[in-house]
Motif scaffolding. Sequence first.
Motif, PDB file in Angstrom:
ATOM      1  N   ALA A 268       0.854  -1.199   0.000  1.00  0.00           N
ATOM      2  CA  ALA A 268       0.000   0.000   0.000  1.00  0.00           C
ATOM      3  C   ALA A 268       0.892   1.252   0.000  1.00  0.00           C
ATOM      4  O   ALA A 268       2.019   1.214  -0.475  1.00  0.00           O
ATOM      5  CB  ALA A 268      -0.970  -0.024   1.169  1.00  0.00           C
ATOM      6  N   SER A 278      -0.787   2.907   9.162  1.00  0.00           N
ATOM      7  CA  SER A 278      -0.163   1.594   9.295  1.00  0.00           C
ATOM      8  C   SER A 278      -0.262   1.154  10.743  1.00  0.00           C
ATOM      9  O   SER A 278      -0.178   1.977  11.667  1.00  0.00           O
ATOM     10  CB  SER A 278       1.294   1.624   8.839  1.00  0.00           C
ATOM     11  OG  SER A 278       2.045   2.571   9.571  1.00  0.00           O
ATOM     12  N   VAL A 296      -1.148  -4.009   9.112  1.00  0.00           N
ATOM     13  CA  VAL A 296      -2.150  -3.510   8.178  1.00  0.00           C
ATOM     14  C   VAL A 296      -1.728  -2.134   7.686  1.00  0.00           C
ATOM     15  O   VAL A 296      -1.225  -1.317   8.461  1.00  0.00           O
ATOM     16  CB  VAL A 296      -3.541  -3.443   8.851  1.00  0.00           C
ATOM     17  CG1 VAL A 296      -3.520  -2.586  10.109  1.00  0.00           C
ATOM     18  CG2 VAL A 296      -4.600  -2.941   7.884  1.00  0.00           C
ATOM     19  N   LEU A 298      -3.182   1.158   5.295  1.00  0.00           N
ATOM     20  CA  LEU A 298      -4.383   1.726   4.698  1.00  0.00           C
ATOM     21  C   LEU A 298      -4.092   3.121   4.146  1.00  0.00           C
ATOM     22  O   LEU A 298      -3.323   3.875   4.732  1.00  0.00           O
ATOM     23  CB  LEU A 298      -5.510   1.828   5.728  1.00  0.00           C
ATOM     24  CG  LEU A 298      -5.984   0.530   6.394  1.00  0.00           C
ATOM     25  CD1 LEU A 298      -6.947   0.843   7.521  1.00  0.00           C
ATOM     26  CD2 LEU A 298      -6.631  -0.391   5.372  1.00  0.00           C
ATOM     27  N   ASP A 299      -4.731   3.451   3.026  1.00  0.00           N
ATOM     28  CA  ASP A 299      -4.666   4.783   2.440  1.00  0.00           C
ATOM     29  C   ASP A 299      -6.069   5.378   2.413  1.00  0.00           C
ATOM     30  O   ASP A 299      -6.997   4.767   1.873  1.00  0.00           O
ATOM     31  CB  ASP A 299      -4.131   4.727   1.006  1.00  0.00           C
ATOM     32  CG  ASP A 299      -2.694   4.257   0.932  1.00  0.00           C
ATOM     33  OD1 ASP A 299      -1.929   4.600   1.848  1.00  0.00           O
ATOM     34  OD2 ASP A 299      -2.342   3.549  -0.023  1.00  0.00           O
ATOM     35  N   VAL A 306     -11.253   4.105   1.286  1.00  0.00           N
ATOM     36  CA  VAL A 306     -10.086   3.546   1.958  1.00  0.00           C
ATOM     37  C   VAL A 306      -9.677   2.261   1.241  1.00  0.00           C
ATOM     38  O   VAL A 306     -10.519   1.396   0.978  1.00  0.00           O
ATOM     39  CB  VAL A 306     -10.369   3.240   3.444  1.00  0.00           C
ATOM     40  CG1 VAL A 306      -9.109   2.719   4.131  1.00  0.00           C
ATOM     41  CG2 VAL A 306     -10.891   4.477   4.155  1.00  0.00           C
ATOM     42  N   THR A 307      -8.417   2.153   0.908  1.00  0.00           N
ATOM     43  CA  THR A 307      -7.886   0.930   0.324  1.00  0.00           C
ATOM     44  C   THR A 307      -6.622   0.544   1.076  1.00  0.00           C
ATOM     45  O   THR A 307      -5.972   1.380   1.712  1.00  0.00           O
ATOM     46  CB  THR A 307      -7.536   1.104  -1.165  1.00  0.00           C
ATOM     47  OG1 THR A 307      -6.529   2.121  -1.293  1.00  0.00           O
ATOM     48  CG2 THR A 307      -8.756   1.495  -1.974  1.00  0.00           C
ATOM     49  N   GLY A 308      -6.280  -0.731   1.006  1.00  0.00           N
ATOM     50  CA  GLY A 308      -5.066  -1.152   1.687  1.00  0.00           C
ATOM     51  C   GLY A 308      -4.893  -2.650   1.658  1.00  0.00           C
ATOM     52  O   GLY A 308      -5.463  -3.354   0.821  1.00  0.00           O
ATOM     53  N   LEU A 320      -7.831  -4.904   1.174  1.00  0.00           N
ATOM     54  CA  LEU A 320      -8.895  -4.332   1.990  1.00  0.00           C
ATOM     55  C   LEU A 320      -9.484  -3.110   1.292  1.00  0.00           C
ATOM     56  O   LEU A 320      -8.762  -2.336   0.668  1.00  0.00           O
ATOM     57  CB  LEU A 320      -8.363  -3.915   3.364  1.00  0.00           C
ATOM     58  CG  LEU A 320      -7.716  -4.996   4.235  1.00  0.00           C
ATOM     59  CD1 LEU A 320      -7.057  -4.369   5.458  1.00  0.00           C
ATOM     60  CD2 LEU A 320      -8.752  -6.038   4.665  1.00  0.00           C
ATOM     61  N   THR A 321     -10.777  -2.942   1.427  1.00  0.00           N
ATOM     62  CA  THR A 321     -11.451  -1.745   0.928  1.00  0.00           C
ATOM     63  C   THR A 321     -12.500  -1.314   1.935  1.00  0.00           C
ATOM     64  O   THR A 321     -13.010  -2.123   2.716  1.00  0.00           O
ATOM     65  CB  THR A 321     -12.145  -1.982  -0.431  1.00  0.00           C
ATOM     66  OG1 THR A 321     -13.106  -3.050  -0.287  1.00  0.00           O
ATOM     67  CG2 THR A 321     -11.136  -2.350  -1.508  1.00  0.00           C
ATOM     68  N   VAL A 331     -13.265  -1.197   7.092  1.00  0.00           N
ATOM     69  CA  VAL A 331     -12.707  -1.845   5.912  1.00  0.00           C
ATOM     70  C   VAL A 331     -12.864  -3.350   6.071  1.00  0.00           C
ATOM     71  O   VAL A 331     -12.973  -3.873   7.190  1.00  0.00           O
ATOM     72  CB  VAL A 331     -11.218  -1.499   5.698  1.00  0.00           C
ATOM     73  CG1 VAL A 331     -11.031  -0.043   5.343  1.00  0.00           C
ATOM     74  CG2 VAL A 331     -10.377  -1.875   6.904  1.00  0.00           C
ATOM     75  N   SER A 378      -0.714   7.339  11.941  1.00  0.00           N
ATOM     76  CA  SER A 378      -0.977   7.874  10.613  1.00  0.00           C
ATOM     77  C   SER A 378      -0.216   9.172  10.406  1.00  0.00           C
ATOM     78  O   SER A 378       0.262   9.790  11.363  1.00  0.00           O
ATOM     79  CB  SER A 378      -2.480   8.125  10.416  1.00  0.00           C
ATOM     80  OG  SER A 378      -2.892   9.250  11.166  1.00  0.00           O
TER      81      SER A 378
END
Length: 382
Positions: A268, A278, A296, A298-299, A306-308, A320-321, A331, A378
Amino acid sequence: MQTAEGRFIDAVVEGLSFTSGDQTGVTDSEGTFVYEVGQNITFSVGAVEIGTAAGSDIISPVDLTGSNSTMPDTQNIVRFLLMLDSDGDSSNGITISNEVQLMAENWTQPDFTTDLLDGELASIIADVMAVDNRIPVLPSAMEAQAHLEGTLACLTSGVFKGTFSGQDNGTFLLWVQHERFDPLVFGDDTPRVGVTSALVFSTDENLVSGVAPQQGLSFDSEKLFISGLVSTGAEFTGELVDYQTITNGSWQNSIFNESGTFSGERLAGGEGAVYRLSGFFNLQGFGFTADDSGLVALDIMTDNSVTGVMVTLRGDETPLTGTRTGNDITVSGGGNSFSLSFDPDGSDSANDLALGTTSGFLGTMTGASGTSDVIGTSCQPD
């Protein structure tokens, strides 16, 4: 002739002139420049040259000096650029106004190695004041160092997955945090910047180990890191090429006289994210395991999508979404569901015991094995 694009980051800098072979131009609002592959690129503001580096996806002041964030020449370049920012707020990037760019054609090259930068820049500061109609502020060396290290720590932050080999073999998960609040580890309530930690799984020994957090980023042109000491005595070090790929990774265990190599890639952390998250997850009530412990990444994008990806210590990855709604993030993927409370600026007192004033998230992940605790940090990448 092959060309490529990169970005200049000391916060994003708009208004820097650049030259690479036959390529010339001025960086835009994303800090974008064009360079000839295999050639150097030189950056300047009018007649003031701030440095030259090999063309790359991301270039920062440490690349121009070939040193690190503690050196006077690096700090002085950062101080100079921050002083030129037209609104004096580097949190939204550094913008060098068109008027300053034109005026700078008449400037005399300052000595960026000096200990007396304010004197070197006296006439330049007066010019900036006149054409920008503002009072420019020259930050201190300490302020410049903190600014640069915070920027580079966020660029580096995230999750890296790799494998190691040699006299032991297995998987390796590196976690780089922009900032970490951890009184138990650091002995006080002061957040540390550029903190590294890791999880290690020896497939030879079927053994899971944790790596104690430390300020492991070096903030230098080689982008070196040390992940910390594994509970078994091993220590992992390497370089982060363009903040994406672990190269020249090596590990050694002086207790058992073992050593080897390792490599890895970022998971990601793509461009365009408003927030980069993260964190760590572990099954409630259990110690570290290869299948129920992991990281994990995530963005959060501009539209709050959110995706990751989540990755177990065994190395299994699951996309993940989800979405962000206010300070709540949900997510899911592969039968796993995350419910997270997000503190984007570290101001939520409900999270203070775990996160202090550090931006981050807390929550749970529900999957086939049960419920896992999740905690992470974050930052907002440039």
